[in-house]
Write an enzyme that holds these catalytic residues in place. Structure first.
Site, PDB file in Angstrom:
ATOM      1  N   GLY A  13       0.791  -1.222   0.000  1.00  0.00           N
ATOM      2  CA  GLY A  13       0.000   0.000   0.000  1.00  0.00           C
ATOM      3  C   GLY A  13       0.825   1.274   0.000  1.00  0.00           C
ATOM      4  N   ASN A  82       4.142   4.396   9.548  1.00  0.00           N
ATOM      5  CA  ASN A  82       3.049   4.258   8.570  1.00  0.00           C
ATOM      6  C   ASN A  82       2.106   3.109   8.882  1.00  0.00           C
ATOM      7  OD1 ASN A  82       1.853   4.293   5.641  1.00  0.00           O
ATOM      8  ND2 ASN A  82       2.755   2.243   5.874  1.00  0.00           N
ATOM      9  N   ALA A  83       2.580   2.070   9.572  1.00  0.00           N
ATOM     10  CA  ALA A  83       1.750   0.877   9.791  1.00  0.00           C
ATOM     11  C   ALA A  83       0.441   1.261  10.478  1.00  0.00           C
ATOM     12  CB  ALA A  83       2.497  -0.136  10.653  1.00  0.00           C
ATOM     13  N   TYR A 147     -10.266   4.516  15.240  1.00  0.00           N
ATOM     14  CA  TYR A 147      -9.275   4.920  14.227  1.00  0.00           C
ATOM     15  C   TYR A 147      -9.048   6.442  14.263  1.00  0.00           C
ATOM     16  CZ  TYR A 147      -7.204   5.234   9.498  1.00  0.00           C
ATOM     17  OH  TYR A 147      -6.393   5.482   8.419  1.00  0.00           O
ATOM     18  N   PRO A 177      -3.367  11.594   4.665  1.00  0.00           N
ATOM     19  CA  PRO A 177      -3.907  11.212   3.361  1.00  0.00           C
ATOM     20  C   PRO A 177      -5.433  11.223   3.400  1.00  0.00           C
ATOM     21  CG  PRO A 177      -2.361   9.546   4.221  1.00  0.00           C
ATOM     22  CD  PRO A 177      -2.704  10.476   5.354  1.00  0.00           C
ATOM     23  N   TYR A 179      -8.593   9.507   0.908  1.00  0.00           N
ATOM     24  CA  TYR A 179      -8.828   8.099   0.546  1.00  0.00           C
ATOM     25  C   TYR A 179      -7.892   7.701  -0.596  1.00  0.00           C
ATOM     26  CZ  TYR A 179     -12.684   7.928   3.746  1.00  0.00           C
ATOM     27  OH  TYR A 179     -13.432   7.950   4.902  1.00  0.00           O
TER      28      TYR A 179
HETATM   29  N1  LIG Z   1      -5.542   3.813   2.375  1.00  0.00           N
HETATM   30  C1  LIG Z   1      -6.065   4.960   2.750  1.00  0.00           C
HETATM   31  O1  LIG Z   1      -7.005   5.488   2.134  1.00  0.00           O
HETATM   32  C2  LIG Z   1      -5.524   5.695   3.932  1.00  0.00           C
HETATM   33  C3  LIG Z   1      -6.026   6.972   4.187  1.00  0.00           C
HETATM   34  C4  LIG Z   1      -5.524   7.693   5.269  1.00  0.00           C
HETATM   35  C5  LIG Z   1      -4.537   7.147   6.057  1.00  0.00           C
HETATM   36  N2  LIG Z   1      -4.068   5.895   5.790  1.00  0.00           N
HETATM   37  C6  LIG Z   1      -3.017   5.367   6.657  1.00  0.00           C
HETATM   38  O2  LIG Z   1      -1.892   5.027   5.878  1.00  0.00           O
HETATM   39  C7  LIG Z   1      -1.202   3.934   6.469  1.00  0.00           C
HETATM   40  C8  LIG Z   1      -1.024   2.817   5.449  1.00  0.00           C
HETATM   41  O3  LIG Z   1      -2.313   2.416   5.000  1.00  0.00           O
HETATM   42  P1  LIG Z   1      -2.491   1.420   3.751  1.00  0.00           P
HETATM   43  O4  LIG Z   1      -3.832   1.713   3.183  1.00  0.00           O
HETATM   44  O5  LIG Z   1      -1.290   1.462   2.888  1.00  0.00           O
HETATM   45  O6  LIG Z   1      -2.585   0.015   4.534  1.00  0.00           O
HETATM   46  P2  LIG Z   1      -2.434  -1.477   3.968  1.00  0.00           P
HETATM   47  O7  LIG Z   1      -2.463  -1.495   2.484  1.00  0.00           O
HETATM   48  O8  LIG Z   1      -3.451  -2.256   4.721  1.00  0.00           O
HETATM   49  O9  LIG Z   1      -0.949  -1.884   4.467  1.00  0.00           O
HETATM   50  C9  LIG Z   1      -0.678  -1.873   5.829  1.00  0.00           C
HETATM   51  C10 LIG Z   1       0.774  -2.163   6.094  1.00  0.00           C
HETATM   52  O10 LIG Z   1       0.983  -2.060   7.512  1.00  0.00           O
HETATM   53  C11 LIG Z   1       1.464  -3.301   8.021  1.00  0.00           C
HETATM   54  N3  LIG Z   1       0.949  -3.513   9.363  1.00  0.00           N
HETATM   55  C12 LIG Z   1      -0.343  -3.578   9.776  1.00  0.00           C
HETATM   56  N4  LIG Z   1      -0.402  -3.831  11.099  1.00  0.00           N
HETATM   57  C13 LIG Z   1       0.881  -3.920  11.533  1.00  0.00           C
HETATM   58  C14 LIG Z   1       1.490  -4.208  12.784  1.00  0.00           C
HETATM   59  N5  LIG Z   1       0.758  -4.429  13.886  1.00  0.00           N
HETATM   60  N6  LIG Z   1       2.839  -4.249  12.848  1.00  0.00           N
HETATM   61  C15 LIG Z   1       3.595  -4.027  11.754  1.00  0.00           C
HETATM   62  N7  LIG Z   1       3.088  -3.762  10.543  1.00  0.00           N
HETATM   63  C16 LIG Z   1       1.745  -3.709  10.431  1.00  0.00           C
HETATM   64  C17 LIG Z   1       0.981  -4.347   7.023  1.00  0.00           C
HETATM   65  O11 LIG Z   1       1.770  -5.537   7.126  1.00  0.00           O
HETATM   66  P3  LIG Z   1       1.243  -6.926   6.462  1.00  0.00           P
HETATM   67  O12 LIG Z   1       1.463  -6.782   4.985  1.00  0.00           O
HETATM   68  O13 LIG Z   1       2.090  -7.974   7.084  1.00  0.00           O
HETATM   69  O14 LIG Z   1      -0.215  -7.039   6.812  1.00  0.00           O
HETATM   70  C18 LIG Z   1       1.179  -3.581   5.726  1.00  0.00           C
HETATM   71  O15 LIG Z   1       2.548  -3.593   5.347  1.00  0.00           O
HETATM   72  C19 LIG Z   1      -2.042   3.508   7.684  1.00  0.00           C
HETATM   73  O16 LIG Z   1      -1.527   4.102   8.859  1.00  0.00           O
HETATM   74  C20 LIG Z   1      -3.410   4.079   7.369  1.00  0.00           C
HETATM   75  O17 LIG Z   1      -4.154   4.326   8.523  1.00  0.00           O
HETATM   76  C21 LIG Z   1      -4.538   5.159   4.750  1.00  0.00           C
END
Ligand SMILES: NC(=O)c1ccc[n+]([C@@H]2O[C@H](COP(=O)([O-])OP(=O)(O)OC[C@H]3O[C@@H](n4cnc5c(N)ncnc54)[C@H](OP(=O)(O)O)[C@@H]3O)[C@@H](O)[C@H]2O)c1
Length: 240
Positions: A13, A82-83, A147, A177, A179
Site C-alpha cells: 500500500g 506508517n503501519a 481509528y 492522506p 482516501y
Molecule cells: N488507504 C487509505 O485510504 C488511507 C487513508 C488515510 C490514512 N491511511 C493510513 O496510511 C497507512 C497505510 O495504509 P495502507 O492503506 O497502505 O494500509 P495497507 O495497504 O493495509 O498496508 C498496511 C501495512 O501495515 C502493516 N501492518 C499492519 N499492522 C501492523 C502491525 N501491527 N505491525 C507491523 N506492521 C503492520 C501491514 O503488514 P502486512 O502486509 O504484514 O499485513 C502492511 O505492510 C495507515 O496508517 C493508514 O491508517 C490510509
C-alpha cells in the site's frame, strides 16, 4: 552519503510506495510488515528493499527489530511511522477488543517505533520523523471512533516531538492522506467507495505515490524548518 530510512508497514500500500520513493531518492531503506510474508517477499523481489517482520504494537519486538535494522544498515535517520489498521464499527457496537487493537497498533505503535530511534537521533543531531495520520483524524468518521482517535493522536505526537527535537536537528511532521487506492480502501464495499469518490473534488481516489512524494519532501535535509506541520493530501475533500 546515503541516509538510512525505516518505513513501518512498508511492504504494501502507501508504505510500499514510500519505501520505493525513498529508495529512488537515494536512501538505504528497511521496510517492516506484520505477517503477510508472501507480499513482503514479492516486494523485496521486485524492489530489492529488505523487509523485517515485527508487530509495531509490541515495544520489545520493535526495539529488537530496530536494533537489527541498525546493525544491518546503520543508524536510522529517517523514520516513517506508517503501519496502521482499521477495525470499524459504529460506537454502540464497537467492542473493547476493536478499540484496543486499533489503539495498540496505530497509536502505541507510533510510540514504539519512534521511541527506540529517538535517542540516537538526538545524539547525532539529525533526524526526520514522519507519521502517516489520516483525513479521518482531522474530521472524524462514522464507525471509526477508534481509528479517528489514533489519527488525531498522531497530530499531537508530531507537534510535541517537533518542539522537543528542534534544537537537536530533528523534525517531526504528519501527513493526512485522504482516501487512497490501497487494500485498506479497496476492502470497502464498492457502493461505499463510489459514495466516497463522489465527495472528493478531485474526482478520484489518491494513489500511494501521492503520499510518498510528500514523505520524500519532508525527509530531505533541506526541509529542516518544516517542523510540527500537517500536510493534507486528499484531493480537496476536507480543508482545515
Ligand atoms: N488507504 C487509505 O485510504 C488511507 C487513508 C488515510 C490514512 N491511511 C493510513 O496510511 C497507512 C497505510 O495504509 P495502507 O492503506 O497502505 O494500509 P495497507 O495497504 O493495509 O498496508 C498496511 C501495512 O501495515 C502493516 N501492518 C499492519 N499492522 C501492523 C502491525 N501491527 N505491525 C507491523 N506492521 C503492520 C501491514 O503488514 P502486512 O502486509 O504484514 O499485513 C502492511 O505492510 C495507515 O496508517 C493508514 O491508517 C490510509
Amino acid at each position: 552519503m546515503s541516509r538510512v530510512a525505516l518505513v513501518t508497514g512498508g511492504s504494501r500500500g502507501i508504505g510500499a510506495a514510500i519505501s520505493t520513493a525513498l529508495k529512488d531518492a537515494g536512501y538505504h531503506v528497511a521496510a517492516t510488515y506484520a505477517g503477510n510474508d508472501e507480499a513482503a517477499a514479492k516486494f523485496t523481489e521486485s524492489t530489492g528493499i529488505k523487509t523485517y517482520k515485527w508487530d509495531v504494537a509490541d515495544y520489545d519486538a520493535s526495539k529488537a527489530g530496530i536494533a537489527k535494522v541498525e546493525a544491518d544498515l546503520g543508524p536510522i535517520e529517517v523514520v516513517v511511522a506508517n503501519a496502521g489498521i482499521t477495525r470499524d464499527a459504529p460506537f454502540h457496537k464497537m467492542t473493547p477488543d476493536q478499540w484496543h487493537e486499533v489503539i495498540n497498533t496505530n497509536l502505541t505503535g507510533v510510540f514504539n517505533t519512534i521511541h527506540p530511534i529517538w535517542p540516537g537521533m538526538r545524539e547525532r543531531k539529525f533526524g526526520r520523523v514522519v507519521v502517516i495520520s489520516s483525513i479521518n483524524g482531522q474530521k472524524g468518521q462514522f464507525a471509526q471512533v477508534n481509528y479517528a482517535a489514533t489519527k488525531a493522536g498522531d497530530l499531537g505526537i508530531v507537534k510535541s516531538l517537533a518542539q522537543e527535537g528542534a534544537r537537536a536537528g530533528i523534525t517531526a511532521n504528519a501527513i493526512c492522506p485522504g482516501y487512497i487506492a490501497t487494500d485498506m480502501v479497496m476492502a470497502v464495499p464498492e457502493k461505499v467507495r463510489e459514495s466516497i469518490i463522489a465527495q472528493i473534488p478531485a474526482g478520484r481516489l489518491g494513489e500511494p505515490e501521492d503520499i510518498a512524494r510528500a514523505v520524500v519532501f519532508l525527509a530531505a535535509d533541506d526541509s529542516s524548518f518544516i517542523n510540527g506541520s500537517t500536510i493534507t493530501a486528499n484531493g480537496a475533500q476536507y480543508l482545515t
